[in-house]
Scaffold this motif. Sequence first.
Motif, PDB file in Angstrom:
ATOM      1  N   ARG A  35      71.616  63.524  61.424  1.00 20.06           N
ATOM      2  CA  ARG A  35      72.337  62.240  61.355  1.00 20.06           C
ATOM      3  C   ARG A  35      72.114  61.558  60.002  1.00 20.06           C
ATOM      4  O   ARG A  35      73.031  60.939  59.461  1.00 20.06           O
ATOM      5  CB  ARG A  35      71.890  61.334  62.497  1.00 20.06           C
ATOM      6  N   GLU A  36      70.917  61.684  59.471  1.00 18.42           N
ATOM      7  CA  GLU A  36      70.652  61.135  58.135  1.00 18.42           C
ATOM      8  C   GLU A  36      71.483  61.873  57.087  1.00 18.42           C
ATOM      9  O   GLU A  36      72.013  61.259  56.153  1.00 18.42           O
ATOM     10  CB  GLU A  36      69.157  61.209  57.815  1.00 18.42           C
ATOM     11  N   ASP A  37      71.622  63.180  57.253  1.00 19.89           N
ATOM     12  CA  ASP A  37      72.460  63.967  56.357  1.00 19.89           C
ATOM     13  C   ASP A  37      73.913  63.498  56.457  1.00 19.89           C
ATOM     14  O   ASP A  37      74.600  63.376  55.439  1.00 19.89           O
ATOM     15  CB  ASP A  37      72.360  65.453  56.699  1.00 19.89           C
ATOM     16  N   ALA A  38      74.377  63.215  57.662  1.00 22.68           N
ATOM     17  CA  ALA A  38      75.755  62.735  57.844  1.00 22.68           C
ATOM     18  C   ALA A  38      75.951  61.391  57.143  1.00 22.68           C
ATOM     19  O   ALA A  38      76.984  61.168  56.503  1.00 22.68           O
ATOM     20  CB  ALA A  38      76.080  62.613  59.334  1.00 22.68           C
ATOM     21  N   ARG A  39      74.971  60.499  57.237  1.00 16.70           N
ATOM     22  CA  ARG A  39      75.063  59.203  56.541  1.00 16.70           C
ATOM     23  C   ARG A  39      75.116  59.392  55.030  1.00 16.70           C
ATOM     24  O   ARG A  39      75.888  58.744  54.337  1.00 16.70           O
ATOM     25  CB  ARG A  39      73.879  58.303  56.920  1.00 16.70           C
ATOM     26  N   ALA A  40      74.283  60.310  54.526  1.00 16.28           N
ATOM     27  CA  ALA A  40      74.279  60.580  53.086  1.00 16.28           C
ATOM     28  C   ALA A  40      75.629  61.152  52.645  1.00 16.28           C
ATOM     29  O   ALA A  40      76.150  60.793  51.588  1.00 16.28           O
ATOM     30  CB  ALA A  40      73.151  61.548  52.737  1.00 16.28           C
ATOM     31  N   ARG A  41      76.203  62.024  53.454  1.00 15.74           N
ATOM     32  CA  ARG A  41      77.509  62.600  53.130  1.00 15.74           C
ATOM     33  C   ARG A  41      78.595  61.521  53.138  1.00 15.74           C
ATOM     34  O   ARG A  41      79.513  61.549  52.320  1.00 15.74           O
ATOM     35  CB  ARG A  41      77.858  63.728  54.091  1.00 15.74           C
ATOM     36  N   LYS A  42      78.475  60.580  54.056  1.00 13.89           N
ATOM     37  CA  LYS A  42      79.439  59.472  54.118  1.00 13.89           C
ATOM     38  C   LYS A  42      79.379  58.655  52.828  1.00 13.89           C
ATOM     39  O   LYS A  42      80.419  58.313  52.252  1.00 13.89           O
ATOM     40  CB  LYS A  42      79.136  58.588  55.334  1.00 13.89           C
ATOM     41  N   LEU A  43      78.184  58.367  52.365  1.00 14.58           N
ATOM     42  CA  LEU A  43      78.031  57.611  51.116  1.00 14.58           C
ATOM     43  C   LEU A  43      78.559  58.396  49.917  1.00 14.58           C
ATOM     44  O   LEU A  43      79.233  57.836  49.044  1.00 14.58           O
ATOM     45  CB  LEU A  43      76.565  57.224  50.908  1.00 14.58           C
ATOM     46  N   ARG A  44      78.266  59.698  49.865  1.00 17.06           N
ATOM     47  CA  ARG A  44      78.783  60.532  48.776  1.00 17.06           C
ATOM     48  C   ARG A  44      80.312  60.570  48.813  1.00 17.06           C
ATOM     49  O   ARG A  44      80.976  60.507  47.775  1.00 17.06           O
ATOM     50  CB  ARG A  44      78.220  61.951  48.864  1.00 17.06           C
ATOM     51  N   ALA A  45      80.853  60.652  50.015  1.00 13.90           N
ATOM     52  CA  ALA A  45      82.314  60.700  50.152  1.00 13.90           C
ATOM     53  C   ALA A  45      82.945  59.402  49.649  1.00 13.90           C
ATOM     54  O   ALA A  45      83.985  59.444  48.985  1.00 13.90           O
ATOM     55  CB  ALA A  45      82.696  60.945  51.612  1.00 13.90           C
ATOM     56  N   GLN A  46      82.325  58.275  49.934  1.00 13.80           N
ATOM     57  CA  GLN A  46      82.848  57.000  49.438  1.00 13.80           C
ATOM     58  C   GLN A  46      82.866  56.983  47.916  1.00 13.80           C
ATOM     59  O   GLN A  46      83.847  56.559  47.299  1.00 13.80           O
ATOM     60  CB  GLN A  46      82.007  55.831  49.960  1.00 13.80           C
ATOM     61  N   THR A  47      81.787  57.460  47.317  1.00 13.85           N
ATOM     62  CA  THR A  47      81.692  57.502  45.862  1.00 13.85           C
ATOM     63  C   THR A  47      82.735  58.455  45.281  1.00 13.85           C
ATOM     64  O   THR A  47      83.417  58.131  44.302  1.00 13.85           O
ATOM     65  CB  THR A  47      80.278  57.936  45.426  1.00 13.85           C
ATOM     66  N   MET A  48      82.872  59.625  45.884  1.00 15.49           N
ATOM     67  CA  MET A  48      83.834  60.610  45.406  1.00 15.49           C
ATOM     68  C   MET A  48      85.265  60.083  45.509  1.00 15.49           C
ATOM     69  O   MET A  48      86.058  60.257  44.587  1.00 15.49           O
ATOM     70  CB  MET A  48      83.702  61.911  46.194  1.00 15.49           C
TER      71      MET A  48
END
Length: 162
Positions: A35-48
């Motif tokens: 779940r922490e990985d999913a949150r990190a991916r969400k943040l990266r996706a926003q930046t991308m």
Amino acid sequence: VVELQTKKEHRVDEATVRQVARDLGMSDDDLQKAREDARARKLRAQTMRSAGALDEAIAELEIGNGVNPLDLEISYMLADALHLRSQKTDDRADWERAKKLVLEVIEAAPAHKEAPGLLNAIVNHDPAKKGDNAIPIAIIVAAGAAVLIGAGVVLHFLVGLF
């Protein structure tokens, strides 16, 4: 979990996610890390996405959604990104997936503030009907003009009476 979620009769909830994790040999700590990985991916996706890297953002969101399908914001963001890409490419598969995801968000959280607007945008921009909007828009404009002209004639008549 994603496979179960695609079947309408299997509503994915927290208990289902935990059971699938256990069946895969994952501990509660492993599930928390996922779940922490999913949150990190969400943040990266926003930046991308902000940087204009839409395909890369979608890839991050796809993985995040697979890891944590209960995160409605990931589902919403993925639907929004897929919709945007479908507008650019006229890709029917992206459009359909975007519509499915946003409907799932609305079903799970009817009070979600942005999902109904996204659903409306998705439905109004169906790639299969691209170019077919000219006639309905012309009809709406003509009907609006007829109403205004009719109202003007009635007002002119009423003013003439007095």
